[in-house]
Design a protein around this motif. Structure first.
Motif, PDB file in Angstrom:
ATOM      1  N   ALA A 115     -70.077 -11.703   2.903  1.00  0.00           N
ATOM      2  CA  ALA A 115     -68.747 -11.780   3.512  1.00  0.00           C
ATOM      3  C   ALA A 115     -67.788 -10.814   2.830  1.00  0.00           C
ATOM      4  O   ALA A 115     -66.985 -10.145   3.495  1.00  0.00           O
ATOM      5  CB  ALA A 115     -68.216 -13.202   3.427  1.00  0.00           C
ATOM      6  N   ALA A 116     -67.891 -10.709   1.508  1.00  0.00           N
ATOM      7  CA  ALA A 116     -67.052  -9.758   0.780  1.00  0.00           C
ATOM      8  C   ALA A 116     -67.399  -8.323   1.168  1.00  0.00           C
ATOM      9  O   ALA A 116     -66.509  -7.464   1.278  1.00  0.00           O
ATOM     10  CB  ALA A 116     -67.219  -9.955  -0.725  1.00  0.00           C
ATOM     11  N   GLY A 117     -68.694  -8.073   1.393  1.00  0.00           N
ATOM     12  CA  GLY A 117     -69.114  -6.748   1.824  1.00  0.00           C
ATOM     13  C   GLY A 117     -68.557  -6.388   3.184  1.00  0.00           C
ATOM     14  O   GLY A 117     -68.147  -5.239   3.416  1.00  0.00           O
ATOM     15  N   ILE A 118     -68.530  -7.347   4.084  1.00  0.00           N
ATOM     16  CA  ILE A 118     -67.954  -7.110   5.409  1.00  0.00           C
ATOM     17  C   ILE A 118     -66.473  -6.796   5.287  1.00  0.00           C
ATOM     18  O   ILE A 118     -65.954  -5.870   5.929  1.00  0.00           O
ATOM     19  CB  ILE A 118     -68.174  -8.345   6.312  1.00  0.00           C
ATOM     20  CG1 ILE A 118     -69.663  -8.502   6.640  1.00  0.00           C
ATOM     21  CG2 ILE A 118     -67.365  -8.227   7.605  1.00  0.00           C
ATOM     22  CD1 ILE A 118     -70.011  -9.823   7.289  1.00  0.00           C
ATOM     23  N   ALA A 119     -65.783  -7.551   4.442  1.00  0.00           N
ATOM     24  CA  ALA A 119     -64.334  -7.398   4.316  1.00  0.00           C
ATOM     25  C   ALA A 119     -63.928  -6.164   3.517  1.00  0.00           C
ATOM     26  O   ALA A 119     -62.936  -5.491   3.856  1.00  0.00           O
ATOM     27  CB  ALA A 119     -63.748  -8.649   3.664  1.00  0.00           C
ATOM     28  N   GLN A 120     -64.702  -5.851   2.469  1.00  0.00           N
ATOM     29  CA  GLN A 120     -64.274  -4.816   1.526  1.00  0.00           C
ATOM     30  C   GLN A 120     -65.141  -3.561   1.557  1.00  0.00           C
ATOM     31  O   GLN A 120     -64.775  -2.550   0.972  1.00  0.00           O
ATOM     32  CB  GLN A 120     -64.279  -5.386   0.103  1.00  0.00           C
ATOM     33  CG  GLN A 120     -63.383  -6.608  -0.064  1.00  0.00           C
ATOM     34  CD  GLN A 120     -63.535  -7.265  -1.411  1.00  0.00           C
ATOM     35  OE1 GLN A 120     -63.732  -6.604  -2.425  1.00  0.00           O
ATOM     36  NE2 GLN A 120     -63.455  -8.598  -1.449  1.00  0.00           N
ATOM     37  N   GLY A 121     -66.277  -3.651   2.260  1.00  0.00           N
ATOM     38  CA  GLY A 121     -67.232  -2.546   2.273  1.00  0.00           C
ATOM     39  C   GLY A 121     -68.410  -2.896   1.382  1.00  0.00           C
ATOM     40  O   GLY A 121     -68.211  -3.242   0.208  1.00  0.00           O
ATOM     41  N   TYR A 122     -69.614  -2.826   1.925  1.00  0.00           N
ATOM     42  CA  TYR A 122     -70.793  -3.219   1.153  1.00  0.00           C
ATOM     43  C   TYR A 122     -70.940  -2.410  -0.133  1.00  0.00           C
ATOM     44  O   TYR A 122     -71.325  -2.939  -1.180  1.00  0.00           O
ATOM     45  CB  TYR A 122     -72.059  -3.077   1.995  1.00  0.00           C
ATOM     46  CG  TYR A 122     -72.153  -4.070   3.127  1.00  0.00           C
ATOM     47  CD1 TYR A 122     -72.231  -5.440   2.870  1.00  0.00           C
ATOM     48  CD2 TYR A 122     -72.150  -3.651   4.456  1.00  0.00           C
ATOM     49  CE1 TYR A 122     -72.318  -6.359   3.904  1.00  0.00           C
ATOM     50  CE2 TYR A 122     -72.231  -4.563   5.500  1.00  0.00           C
ATOM     51  CZ  TYR A 122     -72.309  -5.917   5.223  1.00  0.00           C
ATOM     52  OH  TYR A 122     -72.383  -6.836   6.245  1.00  0.00           O
ATOM     53  N   SER A 123     -70.624  -1.121  -0.075  1.00  0.00           N
ATOM     54  CA  SER A 123     -70.777  -0.277  -1.257  1.00  0.00           C
ATOM     55  C   SER A 123     -69.815  -0.665  -2.369  1.00  0.00           C
ATOM     56  O   SER A 123     -70.045  -0.343  -3.538  1.00  0.00           O
ATOM     57  CB  SER A 123     -70.586   1.195  -0.895  1.00  0.00           C
ATOM     58  OG  SER A 123     -69.278   1.428  -0.405  1.00  0.00           O
ATOM     59  N   GLU A 124     -68.739  -1.369  -2.017  1.00  0.00           N
ATOM     60  CA  GLU A 124     -67.793  -1.839  -3.030  1.00  0.00           C
ATOM     61  C   GLU A 124     -68.331  -3.053  -3.777  1.00  0.00           C
ATOM     62  O   GLU A 124     -67.830  -3.388  -4.859  1.00  0.00           O
ATOM     63  CB  GLU A 124     -66.454  -2.212  -2.374  1.00  0.00           C
ATOM     64  CG  GLU A 124     -65.730  -1.051  -1.726  1.00  0.00           C
ATOM     65  CD  GLU A 124     -65.352   0.021  -2.735  1.00  0.00           C
ATOM     66  OE1 GLU A 124     -64.830  -0.353  -3.807  1.00  0.00           O
ATOM     67  OE2 GLU A 124     -65.595   1.209  -2.456  1.00  0.00           O
ATOM     68  N   ILE A 125     -69.327  -3.704  -3.219  1.00  0.00           N
ATOM     69  CA  ILE A 125     -69.882  -4.920  -3.810  1.00  0.00           C
ATOM     70  C   ILE A 125     -71.223  -4.650  -4.494  1.00  0.00           C
ATOM     71  O   ILE A 125     -71.445  -5.066  -5.635  1.00  0.00           O
ATOM     72  CB  ILE A 125     -70.065  -6.022  -2.738  1.00  0.00           C
ATOM     73  CG1 ILE A 125     -68.761  -6.237  -1.968  1.00  0.00           C
ATOM     74  CG2 ILE A 125     -70.553  -7.321  -3.378  1.00  0.00           C
ATOM     75  CD1 ILE A 125     -67.562  -6.614  -2.809  1.00  0.00           C
ATOM     76  N   ALA A 126     -72.128  -3.952  -3.787  1.00  0.00           N
ATOM     77  CA  ALA A 126     -73.444  -3.608  -4.345  1.00  0.00           C
ATOM     78  C   ALA A 126     -73.973  -2.421  -3.560  1.00  0.00           C
ATOM     79  O   ALA A 126     -74.517  -2.593  -2.468  1.00  0.00           O
ATOM     80  CB  ALA A 126     -74.404  -4.787  -4.263  1.00  0.00           C
ATOM     81  N   PRO A 127     -73.799  -1.204  -4.066  1.00  0.00           N
ATOM     82  CA  PRO A 127     -74.139  -0.005  -3.287  1.00  0.00           C
ATOM     83  C   PRO A 127     -75.591   0.128  -2.886  1.00  0.00           C
ATOM     84  O   PRO A 127     -75.904   0.813  -1.910  1.00  0.00           O
ATOM     85  CB  PRO A 127     -73.740   1.156  -4.205  1.00  0.00           C
ATOM     86  CG  PRO A 127     -73.199   0.576  -5.442  1.00  0.00           C
ATOM     87  CD  PRO A 127     -73.205  -0.912  -5.350  1.00  0.00           C
ATOM     88  N   GLY A 143     -77.382  -2.704  -2.347  1.00  0.00           N
ATOM     89  CA  GLY A 143     -77.673  -4.002  -1.773  1.00  0.00           C
ATOM     90  C   GLY A 143     -78.089  -5.063  -2.777  1.00  0.00           C
ATOM     91  O   GLY A 143     -78.187  -6.239  -2.417  1.00  0.00           O
ATOM     92  N   VAL A 144     -78.321  -4.647  -4.023  1.00  0.00           N
ATOM     93  CA  VAL A 144     -78.869  -5.550  -5.042  1.00  0.00           C
ATOM     94  C   VAL A 144     -78.001  -5.604  -6.297  1.00  0.00           C
ATOM     95  O   VAL A 144     -77.632  -6.680  -6.766  1.00  0.00           O
ATOM     96  CB  VAL A 144     -80.302  -5.121  -5.436  1.00  0.00           C
ATOM     97  CG1 VAL A 144     -80.825  -5.945  -6.605  1.00  0.00           C
ATOM     98  CG2 VAL A 144     -81.235  -5.230  -4.229  1.00  0.00           C
ATOM     99  N   HIS A 145     -77.694  -4.433  -6.857  1.00  0.00           N
ATOM    100  CA  HIS A 145     -77.005  -4.379  -8.146  1.00  0.00           C
ATOM    101  C   HIS A 145     -75.494  -4.325  -7.943  1.00  0.00           C
ATOM    102  O   HIS A 145     -74.982  -3.365  -7.359  1.00  0.00           O
ATOM    103  CB  HIS A 145     -77.481  -3.173  -8.953  1.00  0.00           C
ATOM    104  CG  HIS A 145     -78.933  -3.244  -9.304  1.00  0.00           C
ATOM    105  ND1 HIS A 145     -79.893  -2.588  -8.568  1.00  0.00           N
ATOM    106  CD2 HIS A 145     -79.582  -3.931 -10.281  1.00  0.00           C
ATOM    107  CE1 HIS A 145     -81.084  -2.849  -9.090  1.00  0.00           C
ATOM    108  NE2 HIS A 145     -80.929  -3.662 -10.123  1.00  0.00           N
ATOM    109  N   PRO A 146     -74.786  -5.342  -8.427  1.00  0.00           N
ATOM    110  CA  PRO A 146     -73.349  -5.418  -8.163  1.00  0.00           C
ATOM    111  C   PRO A 146     -72.544  -4.359  -8.916  1.00  0.00           C
ATOM    112  O   PRO A 146     -72.896  -3.946 -10.026  1.00  0.00           O
ATOM    113  CB  PRO A 146     -72.969  -6.816  -8.664  1.00  0.00           C
ATOM    114  CG  PRO A 146     -74.259  -7.569  -8.782  1.00  0.00           C
ATOM    115  CD  PRO A 146     -75.288  -6.541  -9.111  1.00  0.00           C
ATOM    116  N   THR A 147     -71.464  -3.952  -8.282  1.00  0.00           N
ATOM    117  CA  THR A 147     -70.436  -3.165  -8.948  1.00  0.00           C
ATOM    118  C   THR A 147     -69.636  -4.108  -9.850  1.00  0.00           C
ATOM    119  O   THR A 147     -69.884  -5.324  -9.889  1.00  0.00           O
ATOM    120  CB  THR A 147     -69.485  -2.561  -7.919  1.00  0.00           C
ATOM    121  OG1 THR A 147     -68.890  -3.647  -7.166  1.00  0.00           O
ATOM    122  CG2 THR A 147     -70.210  -1.620  -6.965  1.00  0.00           C
TER     123      THR A 147
END
Length: 200
Positions: A161-173, A175-179
């Protein structure tokens, strides 16, 4: 002072210095530790670990430390390896190994259990194929949390949900390892669940 032990793979490891037993890495564990100064926090996550790898070192890296709380986040590498090499990373194997770890913890310590949900974001495109393998493993963790009356920390839906709202690359570029932002979200979810749990 009570001890909280964090176990898992690279998401938990987060670059910790393994030569320093007090190193917490640069991820969610360190963020949680800053918010809980009244606890002794230990990080024994190991980058690249499958559930079987964690089990193999569990006596040394968990039981011998006599923790009061054991927090586990493991499973994405079991999914990852199922697409890249032959090892038994099936859901049934995941369940059996995870159950062994929890049983050992219960039998050999008085620790309370905290189970964190593995997750994957749909970036890059091939991560979408991982859902069919990871979703049943997420369900296993939910069932084990219920069976062992563990605190459960849901992450997959929240991070997506955070990826949808903020951009997936902002959360885990990948898909696995978080920023840093991804780790902040994980830390907040864990802390909120833990504080509500310990106040009961």
């Amino acid at each position: 002072m009570e001890t909280i032990l964090f176990q898992g793979d690279s998401i938990t490891d987060a670059g910790r210095n393994r030569a320093d037993t007090g190193s917490l890495g640069n991820g969610y564990v360190e963020m949680i530790a800053r918010r809980l100064p009244e606890f002794r926090v230990l990080n024994r996550g190991v980058s690249g670990d499958l559930t079987a790898d964690m089990r193999a070192r569990f006596e040394k890296d968990a039981i011998s430390l006599a923790p009061d709380y054991v927090s586990i986040l493991i499973g994405i590498n079991d999914t990852w390896r199922s697409f890249s090499e032959w090892r038994d990373t099936s859901t049934s194997a995941y369940r059996a190994i995870y159950t062994d770890v929890l049983e050992e913890t219960i039998q050999k310590t008085d620790a309370k259990l905290i189970l964190m949900e593995p997750f994957v974001l749909p970036i890059p495109q091939d991560r979408k194929e991982w859902r069919a393998d990871l979703d049943p493993k997420i369900q296993v963790v939910r069932e084990l949390a219920s069976k062992y009356q563990a605190l459960y920390v849901p992450l997959d839906g929240m991070l997506n949900a955070a990826g949808i709202a903020q951009g997936y690359s902002e959360i885990a570029p990948d898909g696995v390892h978080p920023t840093k932002r991804g780790h902040e979200l994980i830390a907040e979810a864990w802390y909120s669940s833990f504080t509500s749990f310990t106040k009961k």
